[in-house]
Design a protein around this motif. Structure first.
Motif, PDB file in Angstrom:
ATOM      1  N   ASP A   1      -4.169   2.765  -1.265  1.00 31.64           N
ATOM      2  CA  ASP A   1      -5.319   1.866  -1.273  1.00 31.64           C
ATOM      3  C   ASP A   1      -5.889   1.773  -2.691  1.00 31.64           C
ATOM      4  O   ASP A   1      -5.924   2.764  -3.423  1.00 31.64           O
ATOM      5  N   ARG A   2      -6.333   0.583  -3.057  1.00 31.43           N
ATOM      6  CA  ARG A   2      -7.036   0.394  -4.336  1.00 31.43           C
ATOM      7  C   ARG A   2      -8.536   0.539  -4.104  1.00 31.43           C
ATOM      8  O   ARG A   2      -9.070   0.044  -3.116  1.00 31.43           O
ATOM      9  N   ASN A   3      -9.200   1.234  -5.030  1.00 30.85           N
ATOM     10  CA  ASN A   3     -10.637   1.433  -4.889  1.00 30.85           C
ATOM     11  C   ASN A   3     -11.445   0.906  -6.073  1.00 30.85           C
ATOM     12  O   ASN A   3     -12.663   0.835  -6.008  1.00 30.85           O
ATOM     13  N   ARG A   4     -10.765   0.560  -7.163  1.00 28.20           N
ATOM     14  CA  ARG A   4     -11.463   0.026  -8.337  1.00 28.20           C
ATOM     15  C   ARG A   4     -10.763  -1.252  -8.819  1.00 28.20           C
ATOM     16  O   ARG A   4      -9.548  -1.382  -8.699  1.00 28.20           O
ATOM     17  N   ARG A   5     -11.551  -2.153  -9.397  1.00 28.38           N
ATOM     18  CA  ARG A   5     -10.992  -3.391  -9.938  1.00 28.38           C
ATOM     19  C   ARG A   5     -10.567  -3.149 -11.386  1.00 28.38           C
ATOM     20  O   ARG A   5     -11.351  -3.374 -12.318  1.00 28.38           O
TER      21      ARG A   5
ATOM     22  N   TRP B   1      -4.106   0.823 -13.957  1.00 28.59           N
ATOM     23  CA  TRP B   1      -3.898   1.608 -12.730  1.00 28.59           C
ATOM     24  C   TRP B   1      -2.630   2.441 -12.853  1.00 28.59           C
ATOM     25  O   TRP B   1      -2.627   3.628 -12.519  1.00 28.59           O
TER      26      TRP B   1
ATOM     27  N   TYR C   1       0.226  -5.289  -7.177  1.00 30.82           N
ATOM     28  CA  TYR C   1      -0.992  -5.425  -6.375  1.00 30.82           C
ATOM     29  C   TYR C   1      -0.749  -6.445  -5.261  1.00 30.82           C
ATOM     30  O   TYR C   1      -0.223  -7.535  -5.506  1.00 30.82           O
TER      31      TYR C   1
ATOM     32  N   GLY D   1      -3.271  -7.640  -2.055  1.00 22.71           N
ATOM     33  CA  GLY D   1      -4.501  -7.410  -1.315  1.00 22.71           C
ATOM     34  C   GLY D   1      -5.254  -6.225  -1.905  1.00 22.71           C
ATOM     35  O   GLY D   1      -5.424  -6.115  -3.120  1.00 22.71           O
ATOM     36  N   GLN D   2      -5.680  -5.307  -1.039  1.00 20.36           N
ATOM     37  CA  GLN D   2      -6.428  -4.131  -1.479  1.00 20.36           C
ATOM     38  C   GLN D   2      -5.530  -2.911  -1.662  1.00 20.36           C
ATOM     39  O   GLN D   2      -6.017  -1.787  -1.747  1.00 20.36           O
ATOM     40  N   ARG D   3      -4.229  -3.151  -1.751  1.00 22.42           N
ATOM     41  CA  ARG D   3      -3.290  -2.045  -1.900  1.00 22.42           C
ATOM     42  C   ARG D   3      -2.483  -2.174  -3.185  1.00 22.42           C
ATOM     43  O   ARG D   3      -2.269  -3.274  -3.695  1.00 22.42           O
TER      44      ARG D   3
END
Length: 484
Positions: free
Chosen positions: A335-339, A345, A389, A391-393
């Protein structure tokens, strides 16, 4: 030295007095540091965790059928006062196990390889045997008795007793999921065969199931040897094939002598019809491999691996191996938690940093690739890494070669093939399923395998599914399992 000896002897005596109970099967006194209420409480507490880990298979009719067969056996067991719960788990593992207190599980992975109700009953009867003989309690009691000092402390100090309760399932866990050792497994087979006879099934079904498991083990060992890895086998307590195992043969012979109901004939077509449509291999939540293309419906992506590479789909990663084990490519997801940018990343996730970072653009997705020195199955060495990347993953790729760095030249084309599913591809993300057909005249498992969608070893898999491994062919008109 002598005071220590006296302390140990006193502890053993205290254990024997405090923890003695009558075994429901043998009728003999034995060391048992858990009451029946505690035993049931463990099963009740851990049951939701099992369902969360594996998932309940979503076929209400099949679940109800397995419950009925299990209850038929439980009714003639040594602990028929317990309420037993039988659950089909949504797992590819070939496994069955029981929690203390009557919670019994069989995976769809094992169900796929059974060919009659009697074989299903044999699996469930074996697991009921573990419950009635209190094998998990005996396993725990033996482990606790080995640490006598802690056990005495737990008796005398409530805080230690609570701490021991928290660790209880951890002590039992390995045995529950992977087998109890030869003597307890043989006792479970003996009890299972006895319950089969009393419920009106042929006790020989126990041998049939063990042949299924043994053939699975033989196939897995051959495959693991060819792939240079350790085999993953179910229990694996029998060193010989069941046909040559004297103790097992004696157990089945004894079950035949038990006064029991007449053996009720069962229609194999009825049993197989319940397996028609059963998910085979990875389910939708794990993703589906079709040839060299991989589709994941839940995560909404497709990916193409290099021709000739062998792809393995594990619960937490995808691994592709080049011919001759010369290179390996692995995909994991986080999961990604920061932009942050994909390159930033990637830099933060790879110990030691990433060299020669290069942004990737594959509309509508973005990513980054580079080189890094990382730990690989071949040791610590230079490897190619990338992230995409979606979505949010973040999807993290790593590729390394055994000898020649250039052997990972297929890396970037594989990364660039990563994309969201198209509308036309969504049906390709549906899992493979068993399909029961009448064997055509003149057919063979080789000819059936030629048109099969099983990605790896299709002929061997079809033989295992139909109880014809390593040899034997279908008879014209008989119902057999195929995979579609």
């Amino acid at each position: 030295m002598f005071p220590l000896l006296h302390t140990a002897l006193a502890a053993v005596v205290l254990l024997a007095v405090a923890g003695c109970s009558v075994n429901p099967v043998s009728g003999q006194n034995e060391l048992a540091l858990l009451s029946e209420e505690q035993e049931i409480s463990i099963g009740r507490k851990e049951h939701p965790s099992i369902l969360e880990t594996y998932g309940r298979y979503g076929d209400a009719e099949l679940q109800a059928y397995v419950q009925r067969v299990g209850e038929k056996l439980a009714a003639v067991s040594h602990r028929n006062d317990l309420i037993y719960r039988f659950t089909v788990l949504d797992s590819t593992e070939v496994n069955a196990f029981a929690l203390p207190g009557g919670y019994i599980y069989i995976t769809r992975g094992l169900l796929a390889y059974l060919n009659s109700e009697a074989e299903l009953a044999a699996v469930l009867g074996h697991e009921i045997g573990h419950v009635t003989a209190r094998h998990s309690v005996r396993q725990y009691s033996a482990a606790a008795a080995a640490g006598v000092g802690y056990t005495i402390g737990a008796i005398l100090v409530p805080e230690l007793r609570n701490r021991g309760a928290q660790d209880l399932f951890n002590i039992m866990g390995t045995a529950i999921l992977r087998g109890y050792g030869r003597d307890h497994e043989l006792e479970a087979d003996r009890l299972g065969a006895e319950y089969l006879a009393r419920a009106g099934y042929a006790p020989d079904a126990m041998l049939d199931v063990i042949r299924v498991l043994k053939n699975q083990e033989l196939f897995e060992r051959e495959r693991a040897k060819a792939e240079g890895r350790e085999p993953q086998v179910y229990h694996g307590v029998f060193a010989t094939h069941p046909d040559n195992d004297t103790r097992l043969q004696e157990v089945i012979a004894a079950a035949h002598a038990i006064e029991s109901r007449p053996v009720a004939p069962t229609d194999p077509r009825r049993f197989l019809s319940l397996l028609d449509g059963l998910t085979f291999g990875s389910g939708a939540k794990e993703g589906v491999l079709r040839g060299q293309r991989f589709f994941h419906q839940e995560l909404d992506f497709a990916l193409t691996f290099p021709d000739g590479w062998k792809v393995e789909n594990a619960p937490d990663h995808l691994t592709a191996t080049a011919p001759g084990e010369s290179a390996i490519l692995r995909l994991t997801v986080e999961d990604r938690n920061r932009r942050v940018s994909a390159c930033d990343w990637l830099q933060s996730r790879v110990a030691g940093g990433v060299r020669s970072r290069e942004p990737l653009t594959q509309s509508p997705l973005t990513g980054c690739s580079g080189s890094a020195t990382v730990r690989t199955p071949y040791g610590t060495r230079d490897a190619r890494v990338a992230v995409v990347y979606h979505g949010q993953r973040a999807y993290l790729f790593m590729a390394a070669a055994k000898n020649v760095y250039g052997a990972v030249r297929e890396f970037l084309p594989t990364v660039r093939s990563f994309r969201p599913l198209t509308a036309e591809e969504r049906h390709l993300a549906e899992p493979l399923r068993l399909k029961i057909i009448d064997a055509p005249a003149g057919s063979s498992f080789r000819s059936l395998a030629a048109g099969s969608r099983i990605p790896n070893h299709p002929e061997a898999q079809l033989r295992l599914l139909n109880g014809r491994y390593p040899s034997g062919e279908p008879h014209a008109g008989e119902p057999i399992k195929t995979v579609q």
